[in-house]
Design an enzyme around this catalytic site. Structure first.
Site, PDB file in Angstrom:
ATOM      1  N   SER A 250       2.679   0.300  -7.210  1.00 55.78           N
ATOM      2  CA  SER A 250       1.992  -0.045  -8.456  1.00 55.78           C
ATOM      3  C   SER A 250       1.590   1.217  -9.218  1.00 55.78           C
ATOM      4  CB  SER A 250       0.755  -0.901  -8.184  1.00 55.78           C
ATOM      5  OG  SER A 250       1.141  -2.175  -7.716  1.00 55.78           O
TER       6      SER A 250
ATOM      7  N   HIS B   6      -6.916  -2.341  -9.130  1.00 54.30           N
ATOM      8  CA  HIS B   6      -5.829  -2.234 -10.116  1.00 54.30           C
ATOM      9  C   HIS B   6      -6.400  -2.134 -11.530  1.00 54.30           C
ATOM     10  CE1 HIS B   6      -1.882  -3.186  -8.036  1.00 54.30           C
ATOM     11  NE2 HIS B   6      -2.760  -3.224  -7.041  1.00 54.30           N
TER      12      HIS B   6
ATOM     13  N   ARG C 222       0.801  -1.225   0.000  1.00 55.17           N
ATOM     14  CA  ARG C 222       0.000   0.000   0.000  1.00 55.17           C
ATOM     15  C   ARG C 222       0.836   1.278   0.000  1.00 55.17           C
ATOM     16  NH1 ARG C 222      -5.022  -1.411  -1.676  1.00 55.17           N
ATOM     17  NH2 ARG C 222      -5.972  -2.959  -0.323  1.00 55.17           N
TER      18      ARG C 222
ATOM     19  N   ARG D 256      -6.231   1.206 -14.733  1.00 52.64           N
ATOM     20  CA  ARG D 256      -5.523   1.050 -16.009  1.00 52.64           C
ATOM     21  C   ARG D 256      -6.254   1.731 -17.157  1.00 52.64           C
ATOM     22  NH1 ARG D 256      -5.348  -5.177 -15.529  1.00 52.64           N
ATOM     23  NH2 ARG D 256      -4.613  -5.184 -13.402  1.00 52.64           N
TER      24      ARG D 256
END
Length: 191
Positions: A16, A52, A12, A56
């Site tokens: 990413s 996630h 966290r 994107r």
């Protein structure tokens, strides 16, 4: 050869998101290589995967590659940027491999990375900053991932540490450790 970037940090921390930013900045077609296996029965895990996916861009191609990472990298086209998220999950997917098999898989991955023409952004978790796990499988995971991250960092053009929502470029701020074979030479120069 493509550009290799390693983004590492704790859970966290934003690693990413930083890796996604780097992939977008590459100017290449992005292929998101997801190593996670979705489990709809585990709602918390399923939600992480959805989070996630929702971040994107729609034009990114997503591949679900829980194990065959080397083959996927070897097939990459030079005009692409692969975002591999994450190496920790990939290592976890291979924990049942005995040590000899794991060493072969690791060697194949590192050899492949060294030859890939595409850019690759790897995301890896830092797991060795706490208490040593009390059970063998936990220690094996920690040791395998730590070793992979260290070896991959040598092949990487840039290594980032993301922690507390801040990005540190370790390639600028730090110095890589010498190879184990060179360790004696390194110590004698500092003596």
């Amino acid at each position: 050869m493509g550009k290799i970037i390693l983004v590492t940090g704790p859970a966290r921390s934003g690693k990413s998101e930083w890796a996604e930013t780097l992939a977008m900045q590459s100017g290449k077609a992005v292929v998101y290589v997801a190593t996670a296996i979705d489990n709809p029965d585990d709602q918390e895990w399923h939600q992480r995967i959805l989070d996630h996916q929702q971040r994107r861009p729609e034009d990114w191609v997503t591949l679900s590659i829980p194990v065959e990472l080397s083959a996927t990298l070897a097939d990459a086209k030079p005009y692409t940027c692969l975002l591999v998220d994450s190496l920790g999950t990939w290592v976890a997917n291979l924990l049942e491999q005995d040590e000899s098999s794991w060493e072969n898989i690791l060697a194949e991955l590192l050899e492949t990375v060294d030859l890939v023409a595409a850019d690759i952004v790897f995301v890896a978790e830092e797991v060795g900053w706490g208490v040593i796990p009390a059970y063998p499988l936990g220690r094996m995971f920690r040791d395998r991932l730590g070793s992979l991250v260290r070896q991959l960092s040598v092949l990487s053009e840039t290594v980032y540490l993301v922690t507390g929502g801040h990005v540190l470029n370790l390639s600028v701020l730090g110095s890589p450790l010498p190879n184990r074979e060179d360790a004696g030479t390194f110590r004698s120069q500092d003596s």
